[in-house]
Motif scaffolding. Sequence first.
Motif, PDB file in Angstrom:
ATOM      1  N   LYS A 115       0.829  -1.204   0.000  1.00 25.19           N
ATOM      2  CA  LYS A 115       0.000   0.000   0.000  1.00 25.19           C
ATOM      3  C   LYS A 115       0.862   1.252   0.000  1.00 25.19           C
ATOM      4  CE  LYS A 115      -4.125  -1.921   2.258  1.00 25.19           C
ATOM      5  NZ  LYS A 115      -5.014  -1.840   3.428  1.00 25.19           N
ATOM      6  N   MET A 116       1.974   1.218   0.748  1.00 27.24           N
ATOM      7  CA  MET A 116       2.873   2.364   0.796  1.00 27.24           C
ATOM      8  C   MET A 116       3.449   2.654  -0.585  1.00 27.24           C
ATOM      9  SD  MET A 116       6.397   3.114   0.904  1.00 27.24           S
ATOM     10  CE  MET A 116       7.260   1.752   1.692  1.00 27.24           C
ATOM     11  N   LEU A 117       3.903   1.600  -1.264  1.00 27.98           N
ATOM     12  CA  LEU A 117       4.479   1.780  -2.595  1.00 27.98           C
ATOM     13  C   LEU A 117       3.435   2.253  -3.602  1.00 27.98           C
ATOM     14  CD1 LEU A 117       6.883  -1.287  -2.838  1.00 27.98           C
ATOM     15  CD2 LEU A 117       7.489   1.122  -2.620  1.00 27.98           C
ATOM     16  N   THR A 118       2.179   1.803  -3.431  1.00 26.15           N
ATOM     17  CA  THR A 118       1.107   2.238  -4.322  1.00 26.15           C
ATOM     18  C   THR A 118       0.861   3.731  -4.168  1.00 26.15           C
ATOM     19  OG1 THR A 118       0.027   0.068  -4.281  1.00 26.15           O
ATOM     20  CG2 THR A 118      -1.330   1.968  -4.899  1.00 26.15           C
ATOM     21  N   ARG A 119       0.856   4.195  -2.945  1.00 24.74           N
ATOM     22  CA  ARG A 119       0.643   5.624  -2.697  1.00 24.74           C
ATOM     23  C   ARG A 119       1.781   6.452  -3.264  1.00 24.74           C
ATOM     24  NH1 ARG A 119      -0.992   7.415   3.191  1.00 24.74           N
ATOM     25  NH2 ARG A 119      -0.946   9.378   2.049  1.00 24.74           N
ATOM     26  N   ALA A 169      17.698  14.783   0.005  1.00 26.10           N
ATOM     27  CA  ALA A 169      18.275  14.862   1.350  1.00 26.10           C
ATOM     28  C   ALA A 169      17.591  15.965   2.164  1.00 26.10           C
ATOM     29  CB  ALA A 169      19.775  15.119   1.257  1.00 26.10           C
ATOM     30  N   GLU A 170      17.301  17.076   1.512  1.00 28.91           N
ATOM     31  CA  GLU A 170      16.627  18.184   2.204  1.00 28.91           C
ATOM     32  C   GLU A 170      15.220  17.778   2.641  1.00 28.91           C
ATOM     33  OE1 GLU A 170      15.451  22.907   1.469  1.00 28.91           O
ATOM     34  OE2 GLU A 170      16.361  21.704  -0.141  1.00 28.91           O
ATOM     35  N   THR A 171      14.507  17.109   1.743  1.00 31.17           N
ATOM     36  CA  THR A 171      13.157  16.644   2.076  1.00 31.17           C
ATOM     37  C   THR A 171      13.196  15.642   3.223  1.00 31.17           C
ATOM     38  OG1 THR A 171      12.414  16.961  -0.210  1.00 31.17           O
ATOM     39  CG2 THR A 171      11.094  15.500   1.183  1.00 31.17           C
ATOM     40  N   LYS A 172      14.164  14.730   3.189  1.00 30.00           N
ATOM     41  CA  LYS A 172      14.303  13.738   4.248  1.00 30.00           C
ATOM     42  C   LYS A 172      14.563  14.419   5.593  1.00 30.00           C
ATOM     43  CE  LYS A 172      17.587  10.116   5.729  1.00 30.00           C
ATOM     44  NZ  LYS A 172      16.630   9.089   6.148  1.00 30.00           N
ATOM     45  N   GLN A 173      15.450  15.395   5.593  1.00 32.79           N
ATOM     46  CA  GLN A 173      15.786  16.097   6.835  1.00 32.79           C
ATOM     47  C   GLN A 173      14.568  16.802   7.413  1.00 32.79           C
ATOM     48  OE1 GLN A 173      18.506  19.528   6.528  1.00 32.79           O
ATOM     49  NE2 GLN A 173      19.648  18.683   8.244  1.00 32.79           N
ATOM     50  N   ASP A 174      13.815  17.487   6.550  1.00 29.04           N
ATOM     51  CA  ASP A 174      12.620  18.197   7.015  1.00 29.04           C
ATOM     52  C   ASP A 174      11.584  17.228   7.578  1.00 29.04           C
ATOM     53  OD1 ASP A 174      13.765  20.551   6.192  1.00 29.04           O
ATOM     54  OD2 ASP A 174      12.642  20.678   4.307  1.00 29.04           O
ATOM     55  N   THR A 175      11.411  16.100   6.901  1.00 30.42           N
ATOM     56  CA  THR A 175      10.411  15.123   7.333  1.00 30.42           C
ATOM     57  C   THR A 175      10.783  14.514   8.685  1.00 30.42           C
ATOM     58  OG1 THR A 175       9.924  14.589   5.031  1.00 30.42           O
ATOM     59  CG2 THR A 175       9.194  13.014   6.700  1.00 30.42           C
ATOM     60  N   LEU A 183       6.482  10.914   2.026  1.00 31.21           N
ATOM     61  CA  LEU A 183       5.764   9.674   2.354  1.00 31.21           C
ATOM     62  C   LEU A 183       6.749   8.524   2.549  1.00 31.21           C
ATOM     63  CD1 LEU A 183       3.181   8.042   2.689  1.00 31.21           C
ATOM     64  CD2 LEU A 183       3.095   7.782   0.209  1.00 31.21           C
ATOM     65  N   ALA A 184       7.755   8.442   1.670  1.00 33.24           N
ATOM     66  CA  ALA A 184       8.742   7.373   1.779  1.00 33.24           C
ATOM     67  C   ALA A 184       9.522   7.499   3.083  1.00 33.24           C
ATOM     68  CB  ALA A 184       9.703   7.420   0.592  1.00 33.24           C
ATOM     69  N   THR A 185       9.928   8.717   3.393  1.00 33.18           N
ATOM     70  CA  THR A 185      10.695   8.931   4.622  1.00 33.18           C
ATOM     71  C   THR A 185       9.826   8.662   5.839  1.00 33.18           C
ATOM     72  OG1 THR A 185      12.021  10.611   3.504  1.00 33.18           O
ATOM     73  CG2 THR A 185      12.094  10.584   5.914  1.00 33.18           C
ATOM     74  N   THR A 186       8.574   9.140   5.793  1.00 30.85           N
ATOM     75  CA  THR A 186       7.666   8.915   6.912  1.00 30.85           C
ATOM     76  C   THR A 186       7.397   7.432   7.108  1.00 30.85           C
ATOM     77  OG1 THR A 186       6.594  11.050   6.518  1.00 30.85           O
ATOM     78  CG2 THR A 186       5.396   9.448   7.860  1.00 30.85           C
ATOM     79  N   ALA A 187       7.228   6.709   6.029  1.00 35.19           N
ATOM     80  CA  ALA A 187       6.998   5.266   6.124  1.00 35.19           C
ATOM     81  C   ALA A 187       8.183   4.581   6.774  1.00 35.19           C
ATOM     82  CB  ALA A 187       6.734   4.685   4.737  1.00 35.19           C
ATOM     83  N   SER A 188       9.375   5.043   6.430  1.00 35.74           N
ATOM     84  CA  SER A 188      10.575   4.468   7.022  1.00 35.74           C
ATOM     85  C   SER A 188      10.621   4.747   8.521  1.00 35.74           C
ATOM     86  CB  SER A 188      11.821   5.039   6.341  1.00 35.74           C
ATOM     87  OG  SER A 188      12.985   4.494   6.887  1.00 35.74           O
ATOM     88  N   VAL A 189      10.237   5.948   8.902  1.00 34.24           N
ATOM     89  CA  VAL A 189      10.198   6.294  10.323  1.00 34.24           C
ATOM     90  C   VAL A 189       9.206   5.390  11.038  1.00 34.24           C
ATOM     91  CG1 VAL A 189       9.486   8.060  11.966  1.00 34.24           C
ATOM     92  CG2 VAL A 189      10.898   8.692  10.012  1.00 34.24           C
ATOM     93  N   ASP A 190       8.030   5.234  10.465  1.00 39.01           N
ATOM     94  CA  ASP A 190       7.011   4.389  11.083  1.00 39.01           C
ATOM     95  C   ASP A 190       7.495   2.948  11.212  1.00 39.01           C
ATOM     96  OD1 ASP A 190       4.214   6.073   9.467  1.00 39.01           O
ATOM     97  OD2 ASP A 190       5.344   6.551  11.279  1.00 39.01           O
ATOM     98  N   LEU A 191       8.155   2.466  10.190  1.00 37.00           N
ATOM     99  CA  LEU A 191       8.666   1.103  10.232  1.00 37.00           C
ATOM    100  C   LEU A 191       9.724   0.948  11.320  1.00 37.00           C
ATOM    101  CD1 LEU A 191       8.935   0.357   6.417  1.00 37.00           C
ATOM    102  CD2 LEU A 191       7.398  -0.737   8.045  1.00 37.00           C
TER     103      LEU A 191
END
Length: 269
Positions: free
Chosen positions: A5-9, A186-192, A36-44
């Motif tokens: 589902k994460m990859l679909t989004r 990298a900037e997006t990842k840091q902000d997330t 979304l990818a970074t957030t999913a990684s955080v959740d995982l």
Amino acid sequence: MSSDKMLTRIGGLLRQAESTDNPHEADAFLAAAQRLATTASVDLAIARSHTASRERRATPVQRLVTIGEAGKKGLRTYAQLFLAIAGANDVQCDITSTSTVVYAYGFADDIDVCEALYSSLLVQMVRASDTYLRSGTYRNETTLRTVVERRGNRQVRTRVRRPIAPVTARLNFQSAFAARIGARLAETKQDTERDAEVSSPGTALVLRDKQLELRDFYSTTSEARGSWRGNRTPTARSADAQRAGDRAGREARLGNAPELPSAPRTLER
């Protein structure tokens, strides 16, 4: 949310980014996909730290990613793009000296995201560089070359100016494109991650544990030796191509692709 589902989004956001002609909308979709990818990684990562003993805990894996066939030109910048994507998605890499294969180390979901982003961004990079070469603006530049001439019994080296070759322009363009994509992700990842720490205190500690686990896995699994030299700036330089590549990287739509590690090591197998 499950991996599928994460990859679909993420895929849906990337397709929207690719389908719009508005660079501002493309940037918004691109940032959303990476967020979304970074957030999913955080959740995982948080889920891993609280997994019940009865459940099988996710662990890092090694995966082979083929960049291209041996002998194919331009693989160095292709590999550079993948490495830039991997770096923003908690994936560590080794790479063969021929730049044909990358050995990716990370959690499966993170590597999935990297491969998805790479498949889209590679197409964009190649198309953009082809368009740039057809424009011919690089031909207005020259570069210093060493020419060896035989005069009698001796060789004389002289420095002369020569037009920028198409292959030089392509390499400079694609190298700058990959570098800009890496910086954006990298900037997006840091902000997330900063936002995640605010909303869920303790996230930083969980991410640190994840990084340590990946580092331990890499150190015990990797058989690489030496350093990959493919991420160096091309010897012959075209400032025009570098500016154009950087601009294309800024405008690229993040549709199905991630980033790379700063100093991957070369595999000797």
